[in-house]
Design an enzyme around this catalytic site. Sequence first.
Site, mmCIF file in Angstrom:
data_model
loop_
_atom_site.group_PDB
_atom_site.id
_atom_site.type_symbol
_atom_site.label_atom_id
_atom_site.label_comp_id
_atom_site.label_asym_id
_atom_site.label_seq_id
_atom_site.Cartn_x
_atom_site.Cartn_y
_atom_site.Cartn_z
ATOM 1 N N TYR A 16 0.829 -1.207 0.000
ATOM 2 C CA TYR A 16 0.000 0.000 0.000
ATOM 3 C C TYR A 16 0.861 1.253 0.000
ATOM 4 O O TYR A 16 1.765 1.410 0.824
ATOM 5 C CB TYR A 16 -0.892 -0.017 1.232
ATOM 6 N N SER B 243 1.379 -7.770 1.803
ATOM 7 C CA SER B 243 0.362 -6.836 2.298
ATOM 8 C C SER B 243 -0.641 -6.536 1.183
ATOM 9 O O SER B 243 -1.313 -7.447 0.708
ATOM 10 C CB SER B 243 1.029 -5.577 2.854
ATOM 11 N N GLN B 244 -0.749 -5.283 0.725
ATOM 12 C CA GLN B 244 -1.657 -5.018 -0.389
ATOM 13 C C GLN B 244 -1.301 -5.902 -1.578
ATOM 14 O O GLN B 244 -2.187 -6.439 -2.249
ATOM 15 C CB GLN B 244 -1.579 -3.553 -0.802
ATOM 16 N N ASP C 132 0.548 -9.369 13.998
ATOM 17 C CA ASP C 132 0.295 -8.384 12.947
ATOM 18 C C ASP C 132 -0.995 -7.624 13.242
ATOM 19 O O ASP C 132 -2.093 -8.178 13.153
ATOM 20 C CB ASP C 132 0.199 -9.105 11.606
ATOM 21 N N HIS D 67 3.768 -7.070 11.048
ATOM 22 C CA HIS D 67 3.416 -7.037 9.631
ATOM 23 C C HIS D 67 4.600 -7.339 8.714
ATOM 24 O O HIS D 67 4.416 -7.508 7.515
ATOM 25 C CB HIS D 67 2.800 -5.679 9.288
#
Length: 328
Positions: A92, A183-184, A269, A305
């Site tokens: 992101y 992630s994204q 996370d 994360h």
Amino acid sequence: MAHFDLPLDQLETYLPALPEPEDLDEFWAKTLAENSVLDLGLTVEPVRNGLATIDTFDVTFAGFGGHPVRGWLHLPVTRSGPLPAVVEYLGYGSGRGVPHEKRLWACAGYAHFVMDTRGQGADTPDPDPATGDVAAPGFLTRGVLDPHRYYYRRLYTDAARAVEAVRSHPAVDPSRVAVTGTSQGGGIALAAAGLVPGLVAALPDVPFLCHFQRAATFTDQPPYVEITRFVKLHREHAATVMRTLSYFDAATLARRATAPTLFSVGLMDRICPPSTVYAAFNHYGALRGVRPEHKQISVYPFNDHEGGGPDHEVVKLGWFARQLETTA
């Protein structure tokens, strides 16, 4: 930092109901069909990367609506015959960066395509049809009052078109293309796995964009908090927002995947809570009969994360090589 989500034994069996619009498959079939008739407009130009073992090419292809999307294609200098390829989607707020920045898969001997993220990177703008709509800062609520105008409709379509672009390159074996991201990027990889047939593997790390209903109320960390902030100010739109998000939930789209998969999760996370990752993992391939032995998740109990970081890259390289051996 501590464990805050479900215990691991409950995560392993966590299989929440994921709301699916009745026209979900029709929506995506129509979206992809409308874009598939557009010329791919592929351009591939060599660039200097300062590296002795990798050739890099500046790629442009037509994504959603024919909008130009950029990417880096890395190829080993020493290569013969069409190569397996890995398409990487990004986290992101980040773009493809500079040519030498992401090159792991090319170093391992594969074709490696790094797709820029429209509106988030420096090289790919997002011609936004939702201009004038209310939205929270960021991308997660951009156009969220209408699934046809939602930002991730454009981005997921770009992801599918990126696979098509990579498959069309003569240095790539089109039957051995995988998707990955963190992630994204992991959420986009899951969406691509559900939307693009014939992938050889999917490797999502600590994926975002999964199990929106839980994520929006379970964590106060960005980017999911963008949803909360939006609905906090626009209470009358709460049901509309959740309905739009249900078209783009990567956990839901992953139910349609067919490729073997390797996930990763950090049990501390707070950005992408473990239960949202496990919702995607446990549902993965459920509608396409993906067998349990073709699904694996690496668990990092004391990580946030960042997940497994470089250690998990070693796991991924070994796992992917084994997948290719089974398809050779």
